[in-house]
Design an enzyme around this catalytic site. Structure first.
Site, PDB file in Angstrom:
ATOM      1  N   HIS A   1       1.752   4.787  -2.781  1.00 27.71           N
ATOM      2  CA  HIS A   1       1.978   6.133  -2.870  1.00 27.71           C
ATOM      3  C   HIS A   1       3.424   6.511  -3.287  1.00 27.71           C
ATOM      4  O   HIS A   1       3.422   7.634  -3.726  1.00 27.71           O
ATOM      5  CB  HIS A   1       1.950   6.570  -1.262  1.00 27.71           C
ATOM      6  CG  HIS A   1       0.521   6.657  -0.738  1.00 27.71           C
ATOM      7  ND1 HIS A   1      -0.287   7.399  -0.861  1.00 27.71           N
ATOM      8  CD2 HIS A   1       0.168   6.011   0.637  1.00 27.71           C
ATOM      9  CE1 HIS A   1      -1.523   6.846  -0.245  1.00 27.71           C
ATOM     10  NE2 HIS A   1      -1.292   6.337   0.592  1.00 27.71           N
TER      11      HIS A   1
ATOM     12  N   HIS B   1       3.237   6.994  -7.010  1.00 27.22           N
ATOM     13  CA  HIS B   1       2.721   8.139  -7.104  1.00 27.22           C
ATOM     14  C   HIS B   1       3.530   9.291  -7.154  1.00 27.22           C
ATOM     15  O   HIS B   1       3.631  10.248  -7.988  1.00 27.22           O
ATOM     16  CB  HIS B   1       1.604   8.486  -6.222  1.00 27.22           C
ATOM     17  CG  HIS B   1       0.363   9.229  -7.043  1.00 27.22           C
ATOM     18  ND1 HIS B   1      -0.592   9.708  -6.152  1.00 27.22           N
ATOM     19  CD2 HIS B   1       0.156   9.910  -8.040  1.00 27.22           C
ATOM     20  CE1 HIS B   1      -1.639  10.226  -6.660  1.00 27.22           C
ATOM     21  NE2 HIS B   1      -0.941  10.595  -7.996  1.00 27.22           N
TER      22      HIS B   1
ATOM     23  N   HIS C   1       0.704  -1.089  -0.055  1.00 24.45           N
ATOM     24  CA  HIS C   1      -0.088   0.027   0.003  1.00 24.45           C
ATOM     25  C   HIS C   1       0.909   1.250  -0.042  1.00 24.45           C
ATOM     26  O   HIS C   1       0.528   2.382  -0.896  1.00 24.45           O
ATOM     27  CB  HIS C   1      -0.806   0.014   1.162  1.00 24.45           C
ATOM     28  CG  HIS C   1      -1.635   1.180   1.426  1.00 24.45           C
ATOM     29  ND1 HIS C   1      -3.061   1.328   0.883  1.00 24.45           N
ATOM     30  CD2 HIS C   1      -1.211   2.393   1.821  1.00 24.45           C
ATOM     31  CE1 HIS C   1      -3.609   2.587   1.179  1.00 24.45           C
ATOM     32  NE2 HIS C   1      -2.414   3.269   1.676  1.00 24.45           N
ATOM     33  N   GLU C   2       1.753   1.356   1.010  1.00 23.05           N
ATOM     34  CA  GLU C   2       2.593   2.486   1.047  1.00 23.05           C
ATOM     35  C   GLU C   2       3.532   2.553  -0.093  1.00 23.05           C
ATOM     36  O   GLU C   2       3.776   3.999  -0.781  1.00 23.05           O
ATOM     37  CB  GLU C   2       3.412   2.486   2.343  1.00 23.05           C
ATOM     38  CG  GLU C   2       2.620   2.721   3.495  1.00 23.05           C
ATOM     39  CD  GLU C   2       1.809   3.680   3.921  1.00 23.05           C
ATOM     40  OE1 GLU C   2       2.094   5.162   2.960  1.00 23.05           O
ATOM     41  OE2 GLU C   2       0.656   3.812   4.202  1.00 23.05           O
TER      42      GLU C   2
END
Length: 682
Positions: free
Chosen positions: A469, A472, A465-466
């Site tokens: 980011h 991104h 999940h992290e």
């Protein structure tokens, strides 16, 4: 100080402008903040005093280029305040936070600057789409910051912002202290029966680090649900751990957060009213993709009945399994894990030996990024870090070109706040010629020296999940730093990270990383199949717990000017009862007294964003599945149309470009067991 004395006074000469952590000392922060703020105010004054008519180049571009010293020191300091908040850092934070807020007010409330921005005509200047959006973004943010207020109201606003900055800093410090102090000490290893050996070793190591040699320390993670509750066989230890978690910040001691919460929410309501909004939630959500509080409330309210139905059915099944009339809140996760084992043959302890951190990181997270985007990661041992546990990886693109740096800070410590997050030390920007330097923080328990770092299923999910980011941020391809990477609305920012979770159990990926740390044998396919089949189990509990927190957030920020809540816990109880979410066995994912996201973490009136973003995420996962999954073609398309755009385009327009249509909620309902046949699968 000269540049030789203070490393912030000049741009870093390290690769990718990585901060020179080896030279940075605590005494450098305040002089750098002070000079940085003074420099930026001088730069703004020069823009306002420019005799030339206002233009995009002499006003907006110069604003984007201003404050580079301040950005350097702020990025380092506030990252350290989250990940390594020593007493010295906390003292600096208490001093600088209100001054930093006042500095931004001095810019945002500058009437001459606002007048120049309003005088710029994007059509006559023939601005490109990103530049036009930047001008519009500045105008909107200046308006929302209070630039149009009269002098008296501006003075009031400055006072409110300064006090709020101090209070949110105070909340974070109180919560960190109470989380550390609330950790459960266990004397007898027999009381830890059920925990895997590496977890017991980590508890012993944590106890020794805190001065309790020969004992065991169960540290607390940020959410209500503590991972050890699923494994601990001793009900008394489960109850002690659960009570420690849910009472953080709500005890009459020096770490009590309740008075601070009352003050924060009252001041936010006053500020919203001053700015022309009925409530803080109306103010916050106007600038998100949801646009209105009613839209958010409607979406959450629509999900509550099905979530409650599923949660109650799960609780009834747990009670039947346990042979009791009602399962105690501290025992829910324990029995839920037992039922999962019985129904799906999924026992969490069987998976941990296959999830060793290095394998998951290199052969899972990095591997998926390579397959999708062609990225390669090389660890750099020659670059300085802010803590010995931090690691640095140089990231190169598919053509071998330099892309940026990735820092991994994975282990829990007393000076690190709970939870997991991504942040930037350097933003990507063509205007500034900068490439991204991104950091991920997790809170994995550190085992004894020489022992492997084995992850739970949740920790593996969090790692993926992290890193979503991080992608991104790393893949950002924008001109202006204001739009870089994750600089998107709060209810859109979780979308790419949630998408990246899908690769955790994607066949080619899990086969590549899930290997037994001793034998190297792959995770048996049957265990993978069982895990996939079991995913719907517990979704009633998880969704209800999440909705409790999301609705608490909205209710706290629906206060009107003049309303003050003297008893936050009573207010919380009333809010949960009013929404039908007052199930003792399903407490909110975050209760009010330790809800760091909304009282210190930037998610005020925005915690709904996780499930709002999940609508886009689930729809995107369906697209990948329908188009061949883990391929370079798919990755490049997702990168080009969405990940690289940052805030340079309207986020929902970026989604439409990627998906070819508006998002649909059906995939989310199916995933969470909230519609049609999916409910029966629970």
């Amino acid at each position: 100080m000269t540049p030789d004395d203070n490393p912030f006074f000049s741009a870093s000469d390290l690769p990718y402008q990585l901060p020179p952590f080896g030279r940075i000392r605590d005494e450098h922060f305040m002089p750098a903040f002070e000079r940085g703020m003074a420099e930026q105010l001088d730069e703004v004054a020069a823009i306002v005093a420019d005799a030339e008519p206002p233009s995009f180049a002499n006003t907006v571009v110069r604003l984007e280029q201003s404050g580079q010293l301040l950005t350097r020191v702020a990025r380092v300091f506030f990252n350290l305040h989250s990940s390594d908040a020593t007493p010295e850092i906390e003292a600096i934070d208490r001093e600088i936070s209100p001054r930093y807020a006042a500095h931004h007010d001095a810019i945002n409330l500058n009437p001459g600057l606002y007048a120049r921005l309003r005088a710029i005509d994007p059509q006559s200047e023939r601005l490109d789409a990103e530049s036009t959006r930047l001008l519009e973004d500045y105008l909107r943010n200046f308006r929302r910051a209070g630039a149009g207020l009269d002098d008296e109201d501006k003075a009031t606003l400055r006072q409110l912002n300064s006090e709020l900055a101090s209070l949110t800093s105070e909340f974070a410090q109180l919560l960190l202290a109470d989380t550390n102090e609330a950790a459960v000490i266990v004397d007898d290893v027999a009381d830890l029966a059920g925990l895997p050996e590496d977890a017991i070793s980590a508890a012993a190591n944590a106890a020794e680090e805190r001065g309790h040699a020969g004992r065991f320390l169960l540290s607390l993670v940020l959410p209500t649900e503590q991972p050890a509750l699923a494994s601990l066989e001793n009900p008394n230890i489960r109850r002690a751990l659960f009570e420690a978690a849910v009472t953080r910040g709500a005890q009459a001691n020096q770490n009590d957060t309740r008075a601070v919460i009352s003050r924060i929410t009252a001041l936010r309501a006053r500020r919203a009213h001053l700015l022309g909004y009925p409530t803080h939630s109306d103010y916050q959500i106007e600038d998100q993709t949801a646009k209105t509080t009613d839209a958010v409330g409607s979406m959450l309210g629509d999900l509550v009945p099905a979530a409650l139905q599923n949660a109650k059915r799960e609780l009834a099944e747990l009670a039947e399994f346990a042979g009791v009339e009602e399962v105690a809140p501290a025992d829910v996760q324990f029995y839920s894990d037992k039922v999962r084992q019985q129904k799906f043959d999924v026992e969490a302890v069987r998976y941990r030996p296959y999830f060793e951190l290095e394998r998951v990181l290199h052969d899972g997270v990095f591997y998926a990024a390579n397959r999708l985007y062609g990225l390669t990661f090389t660890e750099r041992h020659d670059l300085p870090v802010y803590h010995p546990q931090v690691r640095v990886f140089e990231v190169r693109d598919a053509d071998g070109g330099e892309l940026g740096l990735f820092l991994g800070d994975y282990f829990t410590r007393e000076t690190k706040r709970g939870g997991a997050w991504m942040s930037n030390f350097v933003d990507q920007s063509h205007l500034l010629g900068s490439k991204p330097v991104v950091v991920n923080n997790l809170n994995i328990s550190l085992p004894a020296p020489g022992e492997p770092v084995l992850l739970t299923l949740d920790e593996v999910t969090t790692l993926f999940h992290e890193f979503g980011h991080t992608l991104h941020g790393l893949l950002s391809d924008v001109t202006y730093p204001r739009f870089s990477g994750t600089s998107v609305p709060r209810d859109f920012v979780e979308y790419p990270s949630q998408v990246n979770e899908m690769w955790m159990l994607w066949p080619e990926v899990v086969e590549n990383y899930a290997r037994h740390f001793q034998t190297g044998e792959p995770l048996p396919q049957q265990l993978i199949d069982n895990l996939l089949a079991s995913r719907i189990w517990g979704e009633g509990y998880a969704t209800t717990s999440y909705l409790g927190a999301a609705i608490l957030d909205l209710v706290w920020h629906a206060l009107e000017a003049g309303e003050v809540i003297d008893d936050p816990l009573a207010f919380e109880s009333q809010a949960l009862a009013a929404s039908g979410l007052d199930l003792p066995a399903v407490p909110p994912r975050y209760r009010t007294s330790y809800f760091n996201h909304i009282f210190a973490g930037g998610y005020s009136a925005g915690y709904y964003s996780y499930i709002w973003s999940e609508v886009l995420d689930a729809d995107t996962v369906d697209w990948f599945k329908a188009n061949g999954g883990l391929t370079r073609e798919n990755g490049e398309y997702f990168r080009k149309t969405l990940l690289s755009r940052g805030g340079s385009v309207d986020p929902l327009e970026a989604f439409r470009t990627f998906r070819g249509r508006d998002p649909e909620i059906g995939p989310l309902l199916l995933r969470r067991g909230l519609g049609g046949n999916a409910c029966e699968r629970g």
